[in-house]
Design an enzyme around this catalytic site. Structure first.
Site, PDB file in Angstrom:
ATOM      1  N   CYS A 158     -13.782  63.585 -83.377  1.00 42.84           N
ATOM      2  CA  CYS A 158     -13.732  64.547 -84.479  1.00 42.84           C
ATOM      3  C   CYS A 158     -14.581  65.789 -84.211  1.00 42.84           C
ATOM      4  CB  CYS A 158     -14.183  63.881 -85.773  1.00 42.84           C
ATOM      5  SG  CYS A 158     -13.154  62.483 -86.272  1.00 42.84           S
TER       6      CYS A 158
ATOM      7  N   HIS B  70     -14.427  70.089 -90.344  1.00 39.11           N
ATOM      8  CA  HIS B  70     -13.459  69.150 -89.775  1.00 39.11           C
ATOM      9  C   HIS B  70     -12.737  68.469 -90.931  1.00 39.11           C
ATOM     10  CE1 HIS B  70     -11.596  65.749 -87.976  1.00 39.11           C
ATOM     11  NE2 HIS B  70     -12.483  64.883 -88.466  1.00 39.11           N
TER      12      HIS B  70
ATOM     13  N   ASN C 100      -5.803  64.156 -90.940  1.00 37.11           N
ATOM     14  CA  ASN C 100      -6.908  64.308 -89.990  1.00 37.11           C
ATOM     15  C   ASN C 100      -6.334  64.367 -88.583  1.00 37.11           C
ATOM     16  OD1 ASN C 100      -9.092  64.026 -88.282  1.00 37.11           O
ATOM     17  ND2 ASN C 100     -10.014  62.310 -89.385  1.00 37.11           N
TER      18      ASN C 100
END
Length: 335
Positions: A115, A262, A292
Site C-alpha cells: 500500500c 492511499h 483499494n
C-alpha cells in the site's frame, strides 16, 4: 542539489466494473454491508481473457504520463515499478515495462511495499534526481488483485476491498528548490508483518511442499488481514507521518490545499480528515469507484484530481499511505 517535480501523470483501469451487488451473487455479502465498512460501491476487475496484467496496465498508464510530460520514451532515464502483484514471482514488472515501451537499456527497480509502494517509489525517484544521477524517472504503481482473491464466503472480508488498476508519474529535474517534491518521509514496523499478509509461497511453504500437499483448501495463498488491528494502526501512523512532513517544511494543516491518502478504507480517510480539520474539497477520495488498488491507488487518485483541475499551481499537495509491512510514508509537494 536539484529538485524533482511531477511533469506527467496517467492512469489506466479495466473497463469491467464489478459492483457490490455483483459480489453478492458470488458470496454472502451485500451493498449496505460493504459500503458501511469500506465506503466502496464498485471496483474494476480484469475480465477473463483480457491481455491486462500488472505490467501491461502499468505500460498503458506510463505511455499517458510520458506523453503528458512532453517527453518520449527515450527521455526516460530510470524506471521504478511498485506492485505486490507482479506478473511473475521473478523477474519483476520493471524490466517488462522497459521492454513493452521499447525503451533504452535503462535501469528498472521493483518496489515491494504494498500500500505504501507508490510513496516509496516517489521517494526513490526523488533521491535519484536530487543527486543529479537522473533527469527523468518514470514511477509506476500497478495491481492485478482480482486473479488472486478468494471469491467464496471464506474470503469475503478481504475480497470486497480490492480492485485492479495502474497509475504512473514522470518526475523530472528542476532547479527551482521551492517547487516540486519538498520532502518524503518513510517508516516501517516489521513486527506487525503478519497482520496483513499473503504467506505463500514462502520459505516455510515452497514449491516442493506445495506440489506434495496439493491442498485445495490451503488459504495461505490468499490475503489475510486483521482489519481492526490494521485500522487502529493506520489512523495513528497516517497522522504522525503527515505531521512529520508538514513540520519538516514549516507548514501546518491549514496550508494543505489537497490531501490524497492511499485509498484503503473511506473511514480511515474520513478519520484523518476530521483530525486535521480539512474540508471535503481539501481531500480527494475515489475508493468508492475503484476500491483499494494498493500501489496504484495514490497514483490513480492524483491523476484524477489533476485531470479535474483540483490541483493548481503553487498548491501544497500531501500524499500519505499506510499498509502491509507495516510500512507508511508521506510526500509533501508544492505544485
Amino acid at each position: 542539489m536539484y529538485n524533482s517535480k511531477i511533469t506527467g501523470l496517467g492512469f489506466y483501469v479495466p473497463d469491467n466494473i464489478v459492483t457490490n451487488d455483483d459480489l453478492s451473487k458470488m458470496m454472502d455479502t451485500n451493498d449496505e454491508w460493504i459500503q458501511e465498512r469500506t465506503g466502496i460501491k464498485e471496483r474494476r476487475w480484469i475480465p477473463e481473457g483480457s491481455e491486462d496484467t500488472s505490467a501491461v496496465m502499468g505500460a498503458k498508464a506510463a505511455r499517458i504520463a510520458i506523453e503528458r510530460a512532453g517527453l518520449t520514451k527515450d527521455d526516460i532515464d530510470f524506471i521504478v515499478f511498485a506492485t505486490l502483484s507482479p506478473d511473475y514471482y521473478f523477474p519483476g514488472c520493471g524490466v517488462q515495462l522497459q521492454e513493452m515501451l521499447n525503451m533504452r537499456t535503462i535501469g528498472a527497480l521493483d518496489v515491494r511495499n504494498q500500500c505504501s509502494g507508490f510513496v516509496y517509489a516517489i521517494s526513490i525517484a526523488d533521491q535519484f534526481i536530487k543527486t543529479g544521477m537522473y533527469k527523468n524517472v518514470l514511477v509506476v504503481g500497478s495491481e492485478f488483485h482480482s486473479g488472486g482473491l478468494d471469491k467464496t464466503d471464506r474470503g469475503r472480508g478481504v475480497t470486497v476491498i480490492f480492485g485492479d488498476g495502474a497509475g504512473a508519474a514522470v518526475l523530472s529535474r528542476t532547479e527551482d528548490n521551492n517547487k516540486g517534491i519538498l520532502s518524503t518521509h518513510l517508516h516501517s514496523e516489521g513486527k506487525h508483518a503478519e497482520e496483513l499478509i499473503v504467506s505463500a509461497p514462502s520459505i516455510k511453504h515452497w514449491v516442493p511442499e506445495i506440489l506434495a500437499a496439493n491442498d485445495e483448501n490451503d488459504e495461505s495463498y490468499f490475503p489475510y488481514m486483521n482489519g481492526t488491528f490494521v485500522f487502529k494502526h493506520a489512523i495513528v501512523r497516517f497522522s504522525e507521518v503527515i505531521i512529520e512532513g508538514l513540520e519538516a517544511n514549516n507548514l501546518t494543516a491549514s496550508d494543505i490545499n489537497l490531501f490524497i491518502p492511499h485509498q484503503a478504507n473511506l473511514r480511515i480517510s474520513q478519520f484523518v480528515q476530521k483530525k486535521f480539520r480539512l474540508r471535503d474539497d481539501q481531500v480527494y477520495n475515489n475508493i468508492m469507484e475503484y476500491g483499494n488498488t494498493t500501489a496504484a491507488s495514490i497514483a490513480i487518485a492524483l491523476t484524477e484530481a489533476w485531470e479535474k483541475g483540483e490541483i493548481k499551481d503553487n498548491d501544497i499537495v500531501v500524499l500519505a499511505a499506510f499498509g502491509s509491512g507495516f510500512t507508511w510514508g508521506s510526500v509533501i509537494i508544492r505544485w
